[in-house]
Design a protein around this motif. Structure first.
Motif, PDB file in Angstrom:
ATOM      1  N   SER A  70       0.874  -1.287   0.079  1.00 30.26           N
ATOM      2  CA  SER A  70       0.207   0.010   0.113  1.00 30.26           C
ATOM      3  C   SER A  70       0.933   1.257  -0.079  1.00 30.26           C
ATOM      4  CB  SER A  70      -0.951   0.079   1.208  1.00 30.26           C
ATOM      5  OG  SER A  70      -0.384  -0.107   2.537  1.00 30.26           O
ATOM      6  N   LYS A  73       2.232   1.695  -3.762  1.00 25.75           N
ATOM      7  CA  LYS A  73       1.301   2.253  -4.545  1.00 25.75           C
ATOM      8  C   LYS A  73       0.917   3.572  -4.399  1.00 25.75           C
ATOM      9  CE  LYS A  73      -1.552  -2.049  -5.138  1.00 25.75           C
ATOM     10  NZ  LYS A  73      -2.878  -2.660  -4.850  1.00 25.75           N
ATOM     11  N   SER A  74       0.914   4.036  -3.072  1.00 27.08           N
ATOM     12  CA  SER A  74       0.852   5.608  -2.833  1.00 27.08           C
ATOM     13  C   SER A  74       1.643   6.393  -3.280  1.00 27.08           C
ATOM     14  CB  SER A  74       0.339   5.771  -1.441  1.00 27.08           C
ATOM     15  OG  SER A  74       1.213   5.474  -0.479  1.00 27.08           O
ATOM     16  N   ASN A  77       2.222   6.303  -7.001  1.00 22.22           N
ATOM     17  CA  ASN A  77       0.823   6.494  -7.751  1.00 22.22           C
ATOM     18  C   ASN A  77       0.456   5.422  -8.665  1.00 22.22           C
ATOM     19  OD1 ASN A  77       0.499   9.086  -6.384  1.00 22.22           O
ATOM     20  ND2 ASN A  77       2.032  10.188  -8.259  1.00 22.22           N
ATOM     21  N   ILE A  78       0.189   4.077  -8.055  1.00 29.08           N
ATOM     22  CA  ILE A  78      -0.062   3.200  -8.817  1.00 29.08           C
ATOM     23  C   ILE A  78      -1.464   2.954  -8.575  1.00 29.08           C
ATOM     24  CG2 ILE A  78       0.117   0.666  -9.134  1.00 29.08           C
ATOM     25  CD1 ILE A  78       3.176   0.805  -8.273  1.00 29.08           C
ATOM     26  N   GLN A  79      -2.344   2.853  -9.649  1.00 28.11           N
ATOM     27  CA  GLN A  79      -3.879   2.739  -9.308  1.00 28.11           C
ATOM     28  C   GLN A  79      -4.226   1.434  -9.306  1.00 28.11           C
ATOM     29  OE1 GLN A  79      -5.257   5.179 -12.389  1.00 28.11           O
ATOM     30  NE2 GLN A  79      -4.445   6.924 -11.879  1.00 28.11           N
ATOM     31  N   GLU A  80      -5.356   1.051  -8.521  1.00 25.41           N
ATOM     32  CA  GLU A  80      -5.884  -0.391  -8.503  1.00 25.41           C
ATOM     33  C   GLU A  80      -6.266  -0.813 -10.120  1.00 25.41           C
ATOM     34  OE1 GLU A  80      -6.113  -2.409  -5.808  1.00 25.41           O
ATOM     35  OE2 GLU A  80      -5.033  -0.575  -4.659  1.00 25.41           O
ATOM     36  N   ILE A  81      -6.079  -2.056 -10.277  1.00 26.64           N
ATOM     37  CA  ILE A  81      -6.515  -2.860 -11.358  1.00 26.64           C
ATOM     38  C   ILE A  81      -7.714  -3.769 -11.158  1.00 26.64           C
ATOM     39  CG2 ILE A  81      -4.211  -2.626 -12.571  1.00 26.64           C
ATOM     40  CD1 ILE A  81      -3.672  -5.564 -11.626  1.00 26.64           C
ATOM     41  N   ALA A  82      -8.630  -3.778 -11.991  1.00 24.89           N
ATOM     42  CA  ALA A  82      -9.644  -4.777 -11.893  1.00 24.89           C
ATOM     43  C   ALA A  82      -9.370  -6.160 -11.478  1.00 24.89           C
ATOM     44  CB  ALA A  82     -10.658  -4.736 -13.011  1.00 24.89           C
ATOM     45  N   MET A  83     -10.068  -6.747 -10.513  1.00 26.46           N
ATOM     46  CA  MET A  83      -9.876  -8.119 -10.145  1.00 26.46           C
ATOM     47  C   MET A  83     -10.453  -9.119 -11.501  1.00 26.46           C
ATOM     48  SD  MET A  83     -11.241  -8.226  -6.420  1.00 26.46           S
ATOM     49  CE  MET A  83     -10.733 -10.050  -6.184  1.00 26.46           C
TER      50      MET A  83
END
Length: 178
Positions: A70, A73-74, A77-83
């Motif tokens: 986490s 990611k912050s 600036n990595i954004q969540e990807i779809a599961m």
């Protein structure tokens, strides 16, 4: 985790080589571990900085690893990807079960619709329609009954709709509740 295992295999194979060089015994278990170590992934780069990072990460607990992810990611600036769809199917099953458990809301207001009537009961049906709608004249009630299907009443409570249906059914008419 894989690096932890591969480094353990390397140290075991080294100790087996050293033991084998001192003894002239036949094939042993060291050969199996040696073969597994030689077919595994190539060794990581020799950069000591990277080796230290890998060692530090492999020593983390699962909670610490989750916190590390986490934070990375912050910061990056990595954004969540779809599961993937397979993983999303399991959580989707639980809400579907909840929907089945909930009872559908019972309808409270109905529309009473006159569908058809017996030819012998036409006069009785016209009189009942005229009595039900006070502003209709006898001629308007006759036109209303002759141009079926027609809605008799809208937004009527369940009890009133059932009473109207029973009245018209007794006269010989076909009535539906919507």
């Amino acid at each position: 985790m894989a690096t932890r295992y591969s480094s353990a295999l390397r140290s075991i194979s080294r100790s087996c080589r050293a033991t084998r060089s001192h003894t002239l015994a036949g094939p042993s278990r060291c050969l199996a571990t040696e073969a597994a170590a030689s077919t595994s992934t190539p060794p990581p780069p020799a950069d000591p900085k990277l080796n230290k990072i890998v060692d530090d990460i492999s020593g983390l607990t699962l909670l610490q690893a989750a916190d590390l992810v986490s934070l990375l990611k912050s910061r990056l600036n990595i954004q969540e990807i779809a599961m993937p769809a397979a993983a999303a199917a399991a959580p989707a099953a639980a809400p579907a079960e909840e929907v089945e458990v909930e009872k559908p809301k019972e309808k409270t207001s109905f529309n009473v619709k006159l569908e058809a009537f017996d030819a012998a009961a036409k006069a009785k049906v016209i009189r009942e329609v005229k009595a039900m709608v006070p502003n209709l004249t006898l001629i308007e009630a006759k036109k209303f009954v002759e141009s079926l299907p027609q809605t008799l009443k809208e937004n009527v409570s369940k009890e009133d709709a059932e009473k109207l249906k029973k009245t018209f059914m007794d006269l010989g008419a076909t009535v539906t509740l919507e």
